[in-house]
Design an enzyme around this catalytic site. Sequence first.
Site, PDB file in Angstrom:
ATOM      1  N   GLU A 258     -12.061  55.444  -9.299  1.00  0.00           N
ATOM      2  CA  GLU A 258     -10.940  56.009  -8.498  1.00  0.00           C
ATOM      3  C   GLU A 258      -9.898  54.956  -8.144  1.00  0.00           C
ATOM      4  O   GLU A 258      -8.741  55.340  -7.983  1.00  0.00           O
ATOM      5  CB  GLU A 258     -11.513  56.665  -7.236  1.00  0.00           C
ATOM      6  CG  GLU A 258     -12.306  57.920  -7.522  1.00  0.00           C
ATOM      7  CD  GLU A 258     -13.632  57.672  -8.236  1.00  0.00           C
ATOM      8  OE1 GLU A 258     -14.240  56.626  -7.980  1.00  0.00           O
ATOM      9  OE2 GLU A 258     -14.027  58.507  -9.058  1.00  0.00           O
TER      10      GLU A 258
ATOM     11  N   ASP B  49     -20.147  63.930  -7.588  1.00  0.00           N
ATOM     12  CA  ASP B  49     -21.421  64.056  -6.877  1.00  0.00           C
ATOM     13  C   ASP B  49     -21.511  65.346  -6.070  1.00  0.00           C
ATOM     14  O   ASP B  49     -21.326  65.369  -4.850  1.00  0.00           O
ATOM     15  CB  ASP B  49     -21.619  62.842  -5.967  1.00  0.00           C
ATOM     16  CG  ASP B  49     -21.686  61.552  -6.778  1.00  0.00           C
ATOM     17  OD1 ASP B  49     -21.832  61.630  -8.017  1.00  0.00           O
ATOM     18  OD2 ASP B  49     -21.575  60.472  -6.175  1.00  0.00           O
TER      19      ASP B  49
ATOM     20  N   ASP C 284     -17.535  55.475 -14.632  1.00  0.00           N
ATOM     21  CA  ASP C 284     -17.760  55.961 -13.269  1.00  0.00           C
ATOM     22  C   ASP C 284     -17.033  55.055 -12.274  1.00  0.00           C
ATOM     23  O   ASP C 284     -16.536  53.983 -12.628  1.00  0.00           O
ATOM     24  CB  ASP C 284     -19.278  55.961 -13.004  1.00  0.00           C
ATOM     25  CG  ASP C 284     -19.622  56.699 -11.729  1.00  0.00           C
ATOM     26  OD1 ASP C 284     -18.815  57.519 -11.267  1.00  0.00           O
ATOM     27  OD2 ASP C 284     -20.725  56.434 -11.179  1.00  0.00           O
TER      28      ASP C 284
HETATM   29  C1  GLC Z   1     -22.001  57.701  -8.722  1.00  0.00           C
HETATM   30  C2  GLC Z   1     -21.867  58.736  -9.845  1.00  0.00           C
HETATM   31  C3  GLC Z   1     -23.237  59.252 -10.207  1.00  0.00           C
HETATM   32  C4  GLC Z   1     -24.125  58.088 -10.620  1.00  0.00           C
HETATM   33  C5  GLC Z   1     -24.200  57.066  -9.500  1.00  0.00           C
HETATM   34  C6  GLC Z   1     -24.960  55.817  -9.916  1.00  0.00           C
HETATM   35  O1  GLC Z   1     -22.441  58.303  -7.570  1.00  0.00           O
HETATM   36  O2  GLC Z   1     -21.011  59.774  -9.480  1.00  0.00           O
HETATM   37  O3  GLC Z   1     -23.142  60.203 -11.221  1.00  0.00           O
HETATM   38  O4  GLC Z   1     -25.399  58.549 -10.921  1.00  0.00           O
HETATM   39  O5  GLC Z   1     -22.897  56.658  -9.117  1.00  0.00           O
HETATM   40  O6  GLC Z   1     -24.381  55.194 -10.990  1.00  0.00           O
END
Ligand code: GLC
Length: 754
Positions: A390, A458, A387
């Site tokens: 980017e 998200d 995650d």
């Molecule tokens: C980001 C991710 C999400 C995750 C959050 C906490 O917003 O896109 O899926 O739950 O971080 O890690």
Amino acid sequence: METTISGNIQGFKQQGEALVIKAAEGEARVYIYSPTIIRICISKNHHDADTSFAVIQKPVPDFDFDESAEFIRINTSALKLRIHKSPLRFNFYTADGKPLSEDDERFGTTWQGSRVITYRKLYPDERFIGLGEKTGNLDRRGSSYTNWNTDAVDYTPKTDPLYKTFPFFIGLHSGLTYGLFLDNTHKSYFDFGATTDNQMSWFGADSGDQNYYFFGAQGVPQLLADYTWLTGRMEMPPLWSLGYQQCRWSYMSAAEVLDIAKTFRKKQIPADVIYCDIDYMEGFKIFTWNKKTFAKPKAMMDELKAMNFHLVTIVDPGIKIEEGYQQYDEGIANNYFATYPNGENYTGYVWPGRCHFPNFFREDVREWWGAAFTALTDIGVDGFWNDMNEPAAWGQNMPWLVQFGDKDMPEVRNAYGTQMARATYEGTCKLLGNKRPFVLTRAAYAGTQRYSAVWTGDNTGTDEHMLLGQRLVNSLGITGMAFTGVDIGGFSGNPTPELMVRWNSLGVYTPMFRNHAIQGSKMREPWKWGEANEQIIKKDIEQRYKLLPYIYSAFYQSHLTGMPLSRTLAIEHSFDDLVFDTRFQNQFMFGDALLIAPVESTRMNTDVYLPPGSWYRLSTNEKFNGDQIVNVDAPLTDLPVFVKAGSIVPMQHIVQSTAEQGDGILELHIWHNEEPCLFTYYEDDGLSYDYQTGAFYKREIGFEPINRVIHLSSVEGTFSSKYGKIQLVLHGFGKVNLKQEMFDLENGVMEIGY
Ligand code: GLC
């Protein structure tokens, strides 16, 4: 700022694999990759390094060309490239001379500073599809897009850019198809006639080469096969990752994780995967476990395994600045982090606080990162969720000064996520031996299918987002990404129970079936929606498990050909106006047989466009003629799903997880049609890479209506199927007196007595 428009050529010669064309403004190189793939690389200042994060093929060593007064001419068996000499323009035609794509005569390729843009003729009926995770309509004509991987918090159905960069689109006009892939990781732009009074489309990037691959195959499936030949196809995913996945930010303790898993088993709601979001870590430090709340992770893993659950843990790139933290110390000692130009490590804020960011563009950094997964793999974790890559930092805009070795942020930001996913995939592959890891990433660039599945970040718990998510999944499918998903229920906000039920039923037909929710939202597990809704959700999840033999075979098709699981109708019906009608643009085929019509949770009936052919409603077997719009009921218990007449769909009986052996019966569902039909059935152990060396079970299953028989070809591969019996289930055959309903798997021919 000076604007330079490519002008007359000064000369050309063959140099190695390339035809090099010199003009005052720069030079162009032409390479042939196959009869249907030609690469043009136009540089202001040519430099020899020719690397790509996406392309895995090499050009042919040599090719023929000739010239006339006006053109340099290159012909392949499928394409004609006419390179106009004065001024330099690139025009592509079919072998029989029909225009596919031509430079705008006035402008062609242009520079303003380092920014390079190519202007193309726009054909009156031209449509565009593709670019992966992009909002807007299926038909991208009249829209303009930017590629700049972004942590798109609270994105809307109009936000651009989102998290990923797939600079590949398909043009459709005059009954012809072509594709174009701009392999440039700088910030890039695509305008499909949005701003040019319908005169031109244009594409380009802030800097770097105008390095594009032109695809001239006819038919979208052929274009997808070529694009995924060039950029790679996915390996078979672990079978367990195709089961139901339960996620949340976060299950806060091992006890909670186990409690959720136990509840699935107690309630007999099938599931395979549970997630640990960031709170499993000690202070959000990657590769650590929280000493209080996850004090005995191995014991938790053992219990999960005993219940046939797999755990997926999140990993973010930000490494907390803290002496004594192993990853920080090692990263500092070896200069593994992104820096400012003066050599200082770049610091940005993310979940753990002040962080440095690994330079995943370096092989030794990737290896170091990959090896660190022992903290997770040693105790049995085999899913890794990448995650914030980017890369994200609070405040969004990491300074453009930041460097990854000899590359700077503007140059490679769009490829950072893919390189992280690559490091994760390659590293965990090594650690898991012959076992397949499941890797999921949020940021991505073209070619990511070789390493990872993706999800669309998200989203929000609204009907609009559910429909948008389907378009994103369908669009990712035509840019090489077959294994895709969305946060079912919507990450932010609280979906209504109706929306949760509806979205879950759509999740059955999404390559990755994952329920996920933001911190602070109401709990989302299937039993949180009242008894009646729980039963609907359970039944839908069971449907997913029944369909797994079909879904797994569809993944195999993708592995072989690049055909995605979720297929916009534009793949097969590229010139059918109704497919692009905004009322029907979210519809898709899931595999070869099933047509899904997503419907808002507030509407209990809907119009569906059925393409030519005959169709059966999956739930009722009601038959419909295609080539028409039908209005059908769409209660929350019955998402409109249609089966194409002449389809074969293998299914199994309900199991609670993919690890269960089941009863050994493979149901062969056949929906009648007058024409013969064929299905490629595929199975392997679902866990290892042994299929690469022949340990699979593959058979062609055919139905011949004239002879009233079902043929099973001899078995290819050395794997033994886990099914011992085949049960025939016939739909639309009228009154059938089956002589026999159950067959041994060894059978080659099954006669249907009707
Ligand atoms: C980001 C991710 C999400 C995750 C959050 C906490 O917003 O896109 O899926 O739950 O971080 O890690």
